[in-house]
Design an enzyme around this catalytic site. Structure first.
Site, PDB file in Angstrom:
ATOM      1  N   PHE A  68       0.814  -1.223   0.000  1.00 41.61           N
ATOM      2  CA  PHE A  68       0.000   0.000   0.000  1.00 41.61           C
ATOM      3  C   PHE A  68       0.839   1.261   0.000  1.00 41.61           C
ATOM      4  O   PHE A  68       0.364   2.319  -0.388  1.00 41.61           O
ATOM      5  CB  PHE A  68      -0.949   0.010   1.224  1.00 41.61           C
ATOM      6  CG  PHE A  68      -0.270   0.428   2.500  1.00 41.61           C
ATOM      7  CD1 PHE A  68      -0.081   1.781   2.794  1.00 41.61           C
ATOM      8  CD2 PHE A  68       0.218  -0.501   3.403  1.00 41.61           C
ATOM      9  CE1 PHE A  68       0.568   2.173   3.956  1.00 41.61           C
ATOM     10  CE2 PHE A  68       0.866  -0.113   4.567  1.00 41.61           C
ATOM     11  CZ  PHE A  68       1.043   1.233   4.838  1.00 41.61           C
TER      12      PHE A  68
ATOM     13  N   LYS B 290      -1.144  -7.161  -9.370  1.00 42.81           N
ATOM     14  CA  LYS B 290      -2.146  -7.262  -8.289  1.00 42.81           C
ATOM     15  C   LYS B 290      -1.729  -6.230  -7.249  1.00 42.81           C
ATOM     16  O   LYS B 290      -0.905  -6.494  -6.377  1.00 42.81           O
ATOM     17  CB  LYS B 290      -2.135  -8.678  -7.700  1.00 42.81           C
ATOM     18  CG  LYS B 290      -3.418  -9.116  -7.024  1.00 42.81           C
ATOM     19  CD  LYS B 290      -3.869  -8.270  -5.847  1.00 42.81           C
ATOM     20  CE  LYS B 290      -3.033  -8.470  -4.602  1.00 42.81           C
ATOM     21  NZ  LYS B 290      -3.345  -7.479  -3.532  1.00 42.81           N
TER      22      LYS B 290
ATOM     23  N   GLU C 228      -4.868  -3.929  -2.055  1.00 40.13           N
ATOM     24  CA  GLU C 228      -6.318  -3.717  -2.001  1.00 40.13           C
ATOM     25  C   GLU C 228      -6.647  -2.441  -1.228  1.00 40.13           C
ATOM     26  O   GLU C 228      -7.783  -1.968  -1.262  1.00 40.13           O
ATOM     27  CB  GLU C 228      -7.019  -4.934  -1.378  1.00 40.13           C
ATOM     28  CG  GLU C 228      -6.660  -5.242   0.072  1.00 40.13           C
ATOM     29  CD  GLU C 228      -5.328  -5.984   0.255  1.00 40.13           C
ATOM     30  OE1 GLU C 228      -4.457  -5.902  -0.632  1.00 40.13           O
ATOM     31  OE2 GLU C 228      -5.169  -6.630   1.303  1.00 40.13           O
TER      32      GLU C 228
ATOM     33  N   CYS D  92       9.658   1.847   3.495  1.00 43.57           N
ATOM     34  CA  CYS D  92      10.574   0.750   3.813  1.00 43.57           C
ATOM     35  C   CYS D  92      11.988   1.270   4.010  1.00 43.57           C
ATOM     36  O   CYS D  92      12.842   0.558   4.510  1.00 43.57           O
ATOM     37  CB  CYS D  92      10.557  -0.288   2.708  1.00 43.57           C
ATOM     38  SG  CYS D  92      11.222   0.362   1.186  1.00 43.57           S
TER      39      CYS D  92
ATOM     40  N   GLU E 113       9.185  -4.033  12.989  1.00 44.38           N
ATOM     41  CA  GLU E 113       9.028  -2.898  12.073  1.00 44.38           C
ATOM     42  C   GLU E 113       7.728  -2.203  12.471  1.00 44.38           C
ATOM     43  O   GLU E 113       6.642  -2.768  12.318  1.00 44.38           O
ATOM     44  CB  GLU E 113       8.937  -3.399  10.627  1.00 44.38           C
ATOM     45  CG  GLU E 113       8.816  -2.266   9.631  1.00 44.38           C
ATOM     46  CD  GLU E 113       8.585  -2.746   8.202  1.00 44.38           C
ATOM     47  OE1 GLU E 113       7.863  -3.740   8.002  1.00 44.38           O
ATOM     48  OE2 GLU E 113       9.122  -2.107   7.280  1.00 44.38           O
TER      49      GLU E 113
END
Ligand code: NAD
Length: 496
Positions: free
Chosen positions: A149, A173, A176, A281, A381
């Site tokens: 995301f 893909k 979502e 990240c 994390e």
């Protein structure tokens, strides 16, 4: 309610599924669209289309493939603000940050436009008498990408432009949680002249991903996301004989030596830790202060205390909400755990409120000092605007601490000593190192080279490594019997 279309065979179509996922605005938690869980039959069509179109796309001259990327780059630039606005609304990122997300993707498209020279093979003449060896780089077939995301423009653009420029077809893909930005990227790709069916976009979660991981028609899978899912993708994809590159989570350290410039350290730490609400990240989530440098922690606290989250179009906001109420709950519970484990909570971002937006997923800037390696806030994390400060006596202790981390995505060193910088870049076991640069993300002519638990696979994203990942090398050894062939022709005398 707006529904997110599937993009299959060059058509944007409504899914026939009965399962839909809400897409929300993280600043209000209002539902702004619904994304389909693509049905098995629709997944089949996407894979079959991609396989069919591969037969013609792989024969398309490389310079024509490059021209699609050139037009795409121009279109993305033309629509930069519009894409950034879509992106801001579904991720909560500030407009400037959203523009950066799109821009870093545009740079990869520029790189993909260099595909003719990136796909050059090698030749050696006379490997034996009258024998030459040369290699060609050829596409693999249907490739798939599964994206997170937190960069809904940049990370899809890390993947499909490079794969498609190499002559493959691609099934994306996207996450979502923010599928609207990738949908707009697909519309513009078609407008740029990409033939229908070269790119497919499907939506959903684990069920759809599992089809991509197991279907024999798919040759390579690129993944970016969290550690547990990244490990699962790598294990399942490779077990199904696919080539897999899996970029996973991170915990990035900034090491600060006392000879660094204090103001530069403070500015860098603020932007790199809480920028994008810490949902990068490559965010700096751990600051390791060596010796007297720890005296600067109060300056970091003062600078972070002045930072405010807010709406995407609030010019005074430094960052937006975290992506979901669940993400907020998780970050807040990790803050509570850090406090319970004995770290000093210098700034507490829990219970943060933004005027006029009472339902957003806000977390204020949070700062800990006295963090120890065994604490959960160090090991996990957090993926929120939380900076953990650690204090060590020597530079060697700092290097050992960073090298003991299971992650190896990025790190940075702040110093004015060339010798210290040289030692750090050589000894540190992390794939991307910044010297007086807080977030050292390489530009696309290099590759994005995370190490250890932050990456499973061998060939990384973009740069030359992406070309290797998305292609096969064919090596030809050829012998032509030049004299004999000439003797058979009518021109034999003249040729001699
Ligand atoms: P995530 O792992 O939850 O989701 C990533 C993708 O995997 C999504 O498309 C999702 O639908 C799919 N997915 C989720 N659960 C799955 C399952 N059980 N099986 C198969 N597929 C599944 O990650 P996220 O929360 O969207 O993204 C944040 C994470 O991504 C962070 O850990 C961050 O560090 C990481 N990340 C890493 C990099 C990198 O380059 N190393 C870059 C960006 C983000």
């Amino acid at each position: 309610m707006k529904t997110v279309p599937l993009y299959i065979g060059g058509e944007f179509i409504e899914s026939q599924t009965e399962q839909w996922i809400d897409v929300t605005d993280p600043a209000t938690n209002e539902v702004i669209a619904r994304a389909p869980c693509t049905t098995d039959a629709e997944m089949r069509r996407a894979i079959d289309h991609a396989g069919e179109v591969f037969k013609t796309w792989k024969e398309t001259p490389v310079s024509e493939r490059a021209r699609v990327m050139m037009r795409y780059q121009a279109l993305l630039k033309e629509h930069h603000d519009e894409i950034a606005e879509i992106l801001s609304k579904e991720t909560g990122k500030t407009f400037d940050d959203a523009k950066g997300d799109v821009w870093r993707g545009i740079e990869v498209v520029e790189h993909a436009a260099n595909i003719p020279s990136l796909m050059m093979g090698e030749t050696v003449e006379n490997v034996a008498r009258e024998v030459d060896t040369y290699s060609y780089i050829q596409p693999l077939g249907v490739c798939a990408g599964i994206t997170p995301f937190n960069f809904p423009a940049m990370i899809p653009l890390w993947m499909f432009p490079m794969a498609i420029a190499c002559g493959n077809t691609f099934i994306l893909k996207p996450s979502e949680q923010d599928p609207l930005t990738p949908t707009r990227l697909a519309e513009l790709f078609e407008e740029a002249g990409a033939p229908k069916g070269v790119l497919q976009v499907v939506h959903g979660g684990k069920e759809q991903v599992d089809i991509l991981l197991t279907d024999p028609a798919i040759k390579a899978v690129s993944f970016v996301g969290s550690v547990p899912v990244g490990r699962y993708i790598y294990e399942t994809g490779t077990k199904n004989m696919k080539r897999v590159q899996s970029f996973a989570g991170a915990k990035n350290h900034m090491v600060i030596l006392p000879d660094a410039d204090k103001q530069q350290v403070v500015n860098a730490l603020v932007g790199a830790s809480v920028g994008a609400a810490g949902q990068r990240c490559m965010a700096i989530s751990v600051a390791v202060f060596v010796g007297e440098a720890q005296e600067w922690i109060p300056d970091v606290k003062a600078a972070l205390a002045a930072v405010k989250p807010g709406a995407w179009n609030d010019k005074g906001a430094s960052y937006g909400p975290v992506i979901s109420p669940q993400a907020k709950k998780r970050v807040e519970s990790l803050i509570a755990q850090g406090e319970a484990e004995g770290a000093n909570l210098l700034l507490d971002g829990r219970g943060c409120e933004v005027p006029g937006l009472p339902d957003g997923n806000w977390v204020g800037p949070t700062l800990f000092s006295g963090v120890k390696p065994e604490m959960e806030i160090y090991k996990e994390e957090i993926f929120g605007p939380v900076l953990a400060c650690m204090e060590v006596d020597t530079f060697g202790d700092a290097i050992e601490l960073v090298n003991n981390s299971p992650y190896g995505n990025g790190t940075s060193l702040y110093t004015s000593s060339g010798g210290a910088a040289r030692r750090y870049q050589h000894e540190i076991e992390v794939g991307q190192v910044g010297i007086n640069v807080p977030i050292p993300v390489p530009l696309p002519f290099f590759s994005f080279t995370g190490w250890k638990g932050s990456f499973y696979g061998d060939q990384h994203a973009y740069g030359k490594q992406a070309v290797r990942f998305y292609t096969e090398t064919k090596t030809i050894t050829a012998r032509w019997f030049a004299k004999d062939a000439i003797a058979e022709t009518n021109f034999s005398i003249r040729m001699r």
